[in-house]
Motif scaffolding. Structure first.
Motif: not given
Length: 231
Positions: A106, A109, A112, A203-206, A209
């Motif tokens: 988290e 994330a 980012l 820029k891929d948050t998941e 994570r």
């Protein structure tokens, strides 16, 4: 050249700090670095006076720093005044690992959006040196560089609550993991940082994570649990 771990010595050879507060900050940095790179061995006690002598300072700032670290559960002060890293139990290990897996993905994330192109280049540079330490089996350099990578990422989150919590967790598990890496080596470690960098670039948050969670699960979870002593 990769950043080199600072020794738990040499404050006296630095420019004279401007007052007690500056000395305490220097002592805190030295002792925290010693914890993060495994210079403190779990279960092996040291004295406040011995630490002060090694650092070239008076016992007072050392006592203040140790008391703070004891409050963070990174050190424990025995009834006779000696100081040691707590022994790692299975229960404690599992709770630290679970908390890392809850917080650090988290925090990554959150970071980012605050990462710039220079930040990404610095993460790539750190990871290149980290790969060299894995190949050479330099466990102390690996510990230093792994910490540098994660906190270069996490600090971009600008968190005033989660970041100190994660810093405290690292102080609690690092000495134990340093003994593990010293025993089993670093060759078997899987570097998930490249996947994290790719997620940052996209820029891929998941994806970020997942990469951080996998890095924690591989680097600490599997190897650490396998090397815990006792039932």
């Amino acid at each position: 050249m990769p950043p080199q771990p600072a020794a738990l010595t040499g404050l006296a050879s630095d420019p004279e700090p401007s007052g007690r507060g500056a000395t305490r900050i220097q002592v805190a940095a030295a002792v925290r670095n010693a914890l993060l790179t495994g210079r403190f061995i779990p279960g092996k006690a040291v004295t406040l006076r011995g630490l002060a002598k090694e650092l070239g300072v008076s016992p007072m700032p050392v006592r203040e720093v140790i008391q703070r670290l004891a409050a963070e559960k990174a050190l424990e002060i025995q009834p006779n005044g000696r100081v040691q890293v707590p022994q790692m139990s299975r229960t404690r290990f599992d709770e630290i690992l679970k908390t890392r897996l809850l917080l650090e993905p988290e925090l990554a994330a959150m970071a980012l959006g605050g990462l710039s192109a220079p930040d990404v280049r610095e993460l790539e540079r750190i990871d290149e040196h980290l790969d060299e330490s894995l190949k050479s089996g330099d466990a102390e350099a690996y510990m230093q560089l792994n910490h540098a990578f994660h906190f270069r990422l996490y600090e971009a989150a600008g968190s005033e609550i989660m970041l100190p919590m994660v810093e405290s967790l690292w102080l609690q598990f690092a000495p134990f993991m340093r003994t593990v890496y010293g025993r089993v080596g670093t060759v078997s470690l899987v570097d998930q940082h490249r996947e994290a960098i790719a997620a940052i670039t996209a820029k891929d948050t998941e994806r970020l994570r997942r990469a951080i969670a996998a890095d924690i699960a591989d680097g600490m979870g599997i190897i650490g649990r396998e090397n815990l002593a006792g039932p």
